[in-house]
Design an enzyme around this catalytic site. Structure first.
Site, short mmCIF file in Angstrom:
data_model
loop_
_atom_site.label_atom_id
_atom_site.label_comp_id
_atom_site.label_asym_id
_atom_site.label_seq_id
_atom_site.Cartn_x
_atom_site.Cartn_y
_atom_site.Cartn_z
N TYR A 148 -51.42 15.00 42.65
CA TYR A 148 -51.96 15.07 43.91
C TYR A 148 -50.66 15.91 44.85
O TYR A 148 -51.30 16.43 46.57
CB TYR A 148 -51.86 13.90 44.83
CG TYR A 148 -53.23 13.25 44.17
CD1 TYR A 148 -53.74 13.48 43.26
CD2 TYR A 148 -52.48 11.51 44.42
CE1 TYR A 148 -54.83 12.60 42.50
CE2 TYR A 148 -54.34 11.03 43.98
CZ TYR A 148 -54.46 11.59 43.06
OH TYR A 148 -56.25 10.61 42.46
N LYS A 199 -51.44 10.39 29.19
CA LYS A 199 -52.82 11.90 28.11
C LYS A 199 -51.85 12.32 27.24
O LYS A 199 -51.66 13.07 27.16
CB LYS A 199 -53.40 12.16 29.14
CG LYS A 199 -54.43 13.07 28.69
CD LYS A 199 -55.80 12.23 28.15
CE LYS A 199 -56.64 12.62 27.12
NZ LYS A 199 -57.98 11.97 26.05
N ASP A 231 -57.84 7.12 28.42
CA ASP A 231 -59.03 7.39 28.86
C ASP A 231 -59.26 5.79 27.66
O ASP A 231 -60.33 4.88 28.15
CB ASP A 231 -60.20 7.87 27.37
CG ASP A 231 -58.74 8.84 26.13
OD1 ASP A 231 -57.79 8.11 26.15
OD2 ASP A 231 -59.65 9.46 25.71
N ASP A 255 -54.31 5.84 40.19
CA ASP A 255 -55.80 5.99 41.57
C ASP A 255 -56.99 5.15 40.88
O ASP A 255 -57.41 4.17 41.94
CB ASP A 255 -55.56 7.56 41.86
CG ASP A 255 -56.44 7.17 43.50
OD1 ASP A 255 -57.16 6.53 43.97
OD2 ASP A 255 -56.82 8.32 44.10
N ASP A 259 -58.89 0.80 40.92
CA ASP A 259 -60.07 0.83 41.71
C ASP A 259 -61.05 0.39 40.70
O ASP A 259 -61.16 -0.92 40.67
CB ASP A 259 -60.46 2.08 42.28
CG ASP A 259 -59.87 2.13 43.42
OD1 ASP A 259 -58.59 1.48 44.80
OD2 ASP A 259 -60.72 2.61 44.84
#
Ligand code: NAD
Length: 371
Positions: A148, A199, A231, A255, A259
């Site tokens: 970001y 990852k 994943d 992020d 959620d």
């Protein structure tokens, strides 16, 4: 700072349901203050559209000055879609107030606890046989690094007219170290387990993340550490959410996973969040807010669930003021009121014969009385 300094709290209620749920949170805080002999110095100030209407800015100078004099910010929510559309993007409340405050106070750690109360299992989207009893997860998300914010970040047009967008994922060792410490310290106050998400099979950032988190983990011998690829982590959260205690993530993964985890609790109205900055002396600067927004569809009707805002106060007492007993008292009172069957509309089910519908004010009163 001496231990009998008052707890300085800037309370910024904002727009929509903000003032309604903030009123209940302050009601609960006043009860906690007298029961646990705390000294709370709470000052309220306008933000969002309330700030624009009062002083011409979504974050008036006086409000920012109050925040700077305080140990933490207890925030409601800002923004009203119908009015936001009438002013330029950079003046809109979410950008001009919320993002500015996050930047101003260097809030690098986002904590989102998600708990499914047994009595609210009907609100969880997972099939009954997948839920297990007691989903209770804390997502610790790095908030100021990664994709970001990494440079270069741009969209360019190549010689042949093709457009190319570039985002860069960057993490430094100190950035990973400080968020890892937040996760391990939080785990010590919970069930002493950290699952770090990365990852590392594909990304250089993932390899460094895993190395640094492992090293910091050695400083917390009582806390177990597991690593999971993102994943698989996303899948495990749906398959067996009860396996997790603290989930530690970089910005983008956090992020998404926070959620995903939030959906498990059934209603935004139940979910508090904390964003933490630097620690000065015994206090960590914190920004505490409900996970949801201003909910204009239900504002002003005594329908909003104040629990997210009330649980944000518990996070504030625990993380900024290190008053774990007072924080736990609020969380226990919420759990008791839920167990007694009291429900605002968002968590009400007609199938639950023991459930009793109440409003914003009624829910706040019940939690305050329980404390
Ligand atoms: P929202 O979170 O306000 O509402 C989504 C749905 O959840 C609505 O149906 C709402 O009624 C419900 N809901 C949310 N909180 C609730 C509560 N406490 N009790 C019961 N139901 C609740 O999201 P939205 O509708 O996408 O956004 C509305 C406004 O809020 C927009 O202007 C948006 O920009 C702003 N917003 C602000 C923040 C913030 O200040 N941090 C966060 C998200 C959205």
């Amino acid at each position: 700072m001496s231990s009998n300094e008052p707890f300085r709290i800037a309370a910024l209620a904002g727009d929509g349901i903000g003032p309604e749920v903030m009123r209940e949170a302050l009601k609960v805080l006043r009860v906690v203050e007298s029961k646990y002999a705390l000294k709370l110095d709470i000052s309220e100030a306008p933000v969002g559209w309330a700030g624009i209407d009062a002083a011409g800015s979504a974050l008036p100078e006086a409000t920012l000055a109050l925040c700077k004099r305080s140990d933490c910010i207890l925030f409601g929510s800002v923004g009203l879609p119908a009015r936001d559309a009438t002013i330029p993007k950079d003046q809109r409340p979410e950008r001009a107030a919320l993002l500015r405050l996050r930047r101003e106070f260097g809030l690098f750690a986002n904590l989102r606890p998600v708990r499914l109360y047994a009595e609210l299992a009907h609100a969880c989207p997972l099939a009954k046989d997948r839920q297990g009893a007691g989903i209770d997860v804390l997502v610790v998300r790095e908030l100021t690094g990664g994709l970001y914010f990494g440079q270069p970040k741009l969209t360019e047009t190549l010689a042949d007219g093709t457009q190319r967008a570039i985002d860069t994922m960057v993490y430094t060792t100190p950035e990973i170290e400080r968020i890892a410490h937040v996760a391990f310290r939080a785990a010590k106050l919970r069930r002493s387990r950290v699952c770090s998400i990365d990852k590392a099979n594909v990304l250089e950032n993932g390899v460094l993340w895993r190395e640094v988190v492992t090293r910091i983990g050695h400083q917390y011998p009582g806390v177990s550490l597991e690593h999971m690829f993102v994943d698989n982590g996303a899948m495990q959260l749906m398959l067996r959410p009860t396996q997790f205690d603290v989930i530690l993530c970089e910005n983008l993964f956090g992020d998404i996973l926070s959620d995903e985890a939030a959906a498990l609790a059934g209603s935004l109205g139940m979910l508090p969040s904390a964003s933490l900055g630097a620690t000065t002396g015994a206090r960590t600067f914190g920004f505490y807010e409900p996970a949801g927004g201003t909910a204009p569809d239900i504002a002003g009707k005594d329908l909003a669930n104040p629990i997210a805002q009330i649980l944000s106060c518990a996070l504030m007492l625990r993380h900024t003021f290190r008053s774990d007993t007072a924080a736990t008292a609020i969380e226990t009172a919420v759990a008791r009121v839920i167990a007694q069957g009291l429900r605002t509309g968002d968590i009400f089910s007609a199938l639950d014969t023991a459930a009793q519908r109440t409003g914003t004010n009624g829910m706040g009163d019940a939690i305050a009385a329980e404390i």
